[in-house]
Write an enzyme that holds these catalytic residues in place. Structure first.
Site, PDB file in Angstrom:
ATOM      1  N   HIS A 149     -17.367   8.339  -2.662  1.00 34.00           N
ATOM      2  CA  HIS A 149     -16.369   8.743  -1.763  1.00 34.00           C
ATOM      3  C   HIS A 149     -15.039   9.225  -2.215  1.00 34.00           C
ATOM      4  O   HIS A 149     -14.053   8.962  -1.557  1.00 34.00           O
ATOM      5  CB  HIS A 149     -16.058   7.533  -0.672  1.00 34.00           C
ATOM      6  CG  HIS A 149     -17.661   6.948  -0.516  1.00 34.00           C
ATOM      7  ND1 HIS A 149     -18.025   7.200   0.814  1.00 34.00           N
ATOM      8  CD2 HIS A 149     -18.160   5.920  -0.935  1.00 34.00           C
ATOM      9  CE1 HIS A 149     -19.287   6.256   0.794  1.00 34.00           C
ATOM     10  NE2 HIS A 149     -19.126   5.706  -0.297  1.00 34.00           N
ATOM     11  N   SER A 173       1.934  31.546  -9.328  1.00 34.17           N
ATOM     12  CA  SER A 173       2.738  31.926  -7.875  1.00 34.17           C
ATOM     13  C   SER A 173       3.622  32.955  -7.925  1.00 34.17           C
ATOM     14  O   SER A 173       4.514  32.951  -8.923  1.00 34.17           O
ATOM     15  CB  SER A 173       3.127  30.474  -7.570  1.00 34.17           C
ATOM     16  OG  SER A 173       4.113  30.837  -6.459  1.00 34.17           O
ATOM     17  N   LYS A 202       3.754  27.060 -11.293  1.00 34.59           N
ATOM     18  CA  LYS A 202       2.666  26.921 -10.982  1.00 34.59           C
ATOM     19  C   LYS A 202       1.382  27.559 -11.924  1.00 34.59           C
ATOM     20  O   LYS A 202       1.632  28.607 -12.644  1.00 34.59           O
ATOM     21  CB  LYS A 202       2.222  27.698  -9.320  1.00 34.59           C
ATOM     22  CG  LYS A 202       2.799  27.027  -8.458  1.00 34.59           C
ATOM     23  CD  LYS A 202       2.215  25.466  -8.186  1.00 34.59           C
ATOM     24  CE  LYS A 202       0.750  26.289  -7.025  1.00 34.59           C
ATOM     25  NZ  LYS A 202       0.264  24.957  -6.541  1.00 34.59           N
ATOM     26  N   GLU A 241     -11.787  28.605  -7.863  1.00 38.64           N
ATOM     27  CA  GLU A 241     -11.579  28.588  -6.463  1.00 38.64           C
ATOM     28  C   GLU A 241     -12.531  29.838  -6.040  1.00 38.64           C
ATOM     29  O   GLU A 241     -13.075  29.720  -5.080  1.00 38.64           O
ATOM     30  CB  GLU A 241     -10.133  28.718  -5.983  1.00 38.64           C
ATOM     31  CG  GLU A 241      -9.285  27.629  -6.289  1.00 38.64           C
ATOM     32  CD  GLU A 241      -7.994  27.938  -6.015  1.00 38.64           C
ATOM     33  OE1 GLU A 241      -6.867  28.413  -6.953  1.00 38.64           O
ATOM     34  OE2 GLU A 241      -7.472  27.858  -4.881  1.00 38.64           O
TER      35      GLU A 241
END
Ligand code: ARG
Length: 492
Positions: free
Chosen positions: A158, A279, A285, A292
């Site tokens: 979980h 970014s 960043k 992804e």
């Protein structure tokens, strides 16, 4: 160059550019151009062998085909005025070898068996490439597991801290899953590497074609016998896309783990900058974009499967043009597999794991509470549920010190742990993370000894898988080299 030869007998007039583009499979056919040359060669060699084609025509056509094989296909054969590469290539042969010779190549076959043969030739290559990439990915997982053999880390259910485990245990979980993906690809390969050639439109042919011969020349395992099934079925595509979608689902989960682990909150892994982006506004960043996209490609692969299934469903026997629309889904799905497997291998090779950070987190969140309950059962004969309740209550109170455990035991079970002989030392040992891991030494567990045994066993399977890929590649290579040698001999 000649216009589309195929419709001029039966049909009148010209079709608009719009209709031609709409009907053409040229874009997807770029995948099977090379395969179509080989199919033409094998068909010709067979026709010649069966005395269905004179040596002169055979020579004239093979000469052009061998040249195309050397130089690659020119752009003109991919012109969208043709319905497909098969029409484009036939027109090219007529132009180069003359209409009399070029007009004979299509005897005893149809584009329906031709396209399925081409798809299978290209797909088996892509399947072997995918399996080779899978073998490499699994090798990197072994290498990392060996390099970090004792690296303790938190295990989650979980996504909450559950029990401590080790990095090799986590990595070998993926290796084992990928081994099953490999098996699914191998099973698909067996259904792909069959020859539909000679089935013609669907009804077989009156020419005495030798289907065994063309199958052998093209490196197929067997002839796909029933001529209707041979042209009508695309389950080999569905099976491949299904195996691909399942594999991509596994890869997406590994990608997700790496994405999570690379956040400052986890800090377990640092990815090579080569796979990250920054970014346009936030200068600090470092984003794991490659992972992804990989995670998203699993959706692309699933979409390819869903699209292909929906097209094939409910089609009447035998060939229907709808089948053409399946093909782009196939290439989209298998591309996602090939690119993603390869990239994930590289990403893992370039990743740096922080063993200290993982060890710090491993003890957090009362992660050895289960081991403490187990100790109360094993050493002090409590029923497991009672021990579980006592430890759970102590966690609710915020501490697993003996003092808090004792109060919890009184509260939930009306018993005294101290009177039963439980000591603070015993509690401390039970809560110790490395001790807890070392105790889980049953097969498949995270204890260092169990990991060593798992790696040994899994590496044995991995070696067999790797050898299988090499042997299949070799068999196909040998068949195709022989085909080219036969063709050159006939031309000489
Ligand atoms: N381009 C077609 C395909 O991909 C080849 C077969 C065409 N057959 C036909 N009867 N129009 O399926």
């Amino acid at each position: 160059m000649k216009k589309d030869q195929i419709r001029k007998g039966r049909l009148a007039g010209e079709r608009s550019r719009q209709v031609l583009r709409y009907l053409s499979s040229m874009e997807a056919d770029r995948w099977i151009g090379e395969a179509d040359i080989l199919v033409d060669m094998a068909h010709l060699v067979m026709l010649h062998h069966q005395k269905l084609m004179t040596p002169e025509y055979t020579r004239a056509l093979l000469r052009v085909l061998l040249q195309l094989h050397e130089d690659g296909l020119p752009d003109q054969v991919f012109d969208e005025q043709f319905e497909d590469i098969h029409a484009g290539l036939e027109a090219y042969l007529m132009e180069r070898a003359g209409e009399d010779a070029g007009g004979r190549i299509h005897m005893g076959r149809s584009r329906n068996d031709e396209v399925s043969t081409c798809l299978r030739i290209r797909l088996r290559e892509d399947l072997l490439r995918s399996m080779d990439s899978l073998v490499r990915l699994r090798e990197v997982l072994f290498t990392l597991a060996e390099a970090h053999r004792d690296a303790v880390m938190p295990g989650y259910t979980h996504l909450q801290p559950a029990q401590p485990t080790t990095l090799p245990h986590h990595l070998l979980a993926y290796e084992q899953a990928l081994g099953r993906d490999f098996d699914r690809f191998r099973a698909a390969f067996h259904h792909v590497n069959l020859s539909p050639l000679g089935a013609a439109a669907f009804a077989s042919t009156g020419y005495p074609v030798d289907r065994e011969m063309t199958a052998r020349l093209l490196g197929f395992d067997q002839v796909l016998s029933n001529s209707m099934d041979a042209v009508a079925s695309r389950d080999f595509v569905l099976e491949t896309l299904s195996a691909g979608a399942i594999l991509m689902t596994v890869l997406s989960r590994l990608a997700e783990d790496l994405i999570l682990w690379s956040t400052p909150a986890f800090g377990f892994v640092s990815l090579d900058d080569a796979f990250c982006s920054s970014s346009s506004i936030m200068p600090q960043k470092k984003n794991p974009d490659t992972l992804e996209i990989l995670r998203a490609k699993a959706g692309t692969a699933q979409g390819a499967l869903a699209g292909a299934l929906a097209i094939v469903k409910g089609l009447p026997m035998s060939y229907n043009r709808d089948l053409q629309e399946v093909t782009p889904h196939l290439w989209r799905g298998i591309s996602a597999v090939m690119e993603s497997t390869d990239l994930l291998t590289r990403i893992l090779q370039g990743a740096t794991f922080d063993e200290k950070r993982m060890a710090q987190e491993a003890a957090r969140g009362f992660s050895t509470a289960t081991d403490l309950a187990d100790m109360l059962v094993r050493s002090h004969n409590l029923p497991f549920r009672t021990a579980h309740t006592i430890v759970g209550r102590a966690v609710r109170r915020g501490s697993l010190d003996l003092r808090v455990l004792e109060a919890a035991a009184q509260e939930v079970a009306g018993i005294s742990l101290v009177q039963r002989g439980v000591t603070a030392d015993e509690v401390a040992v039970a809560l110790d993370v490395p001790t807890a891991i070392a105790s889980r030494k049953a097969a498949g567990g995270p204890a260092p000894d169990a990991i060593i045994r798992s790696i040994r066993e899994r590496r044995r399977i991995h070696r067999q898988d790797s050898a299988w890929v090499v042997s299949q590649e070799k068999a196909i290579q040998e068949a195709l080299s022989q085909l080219l040698a036969d063709a050159r001999e006939l031309v000489a």
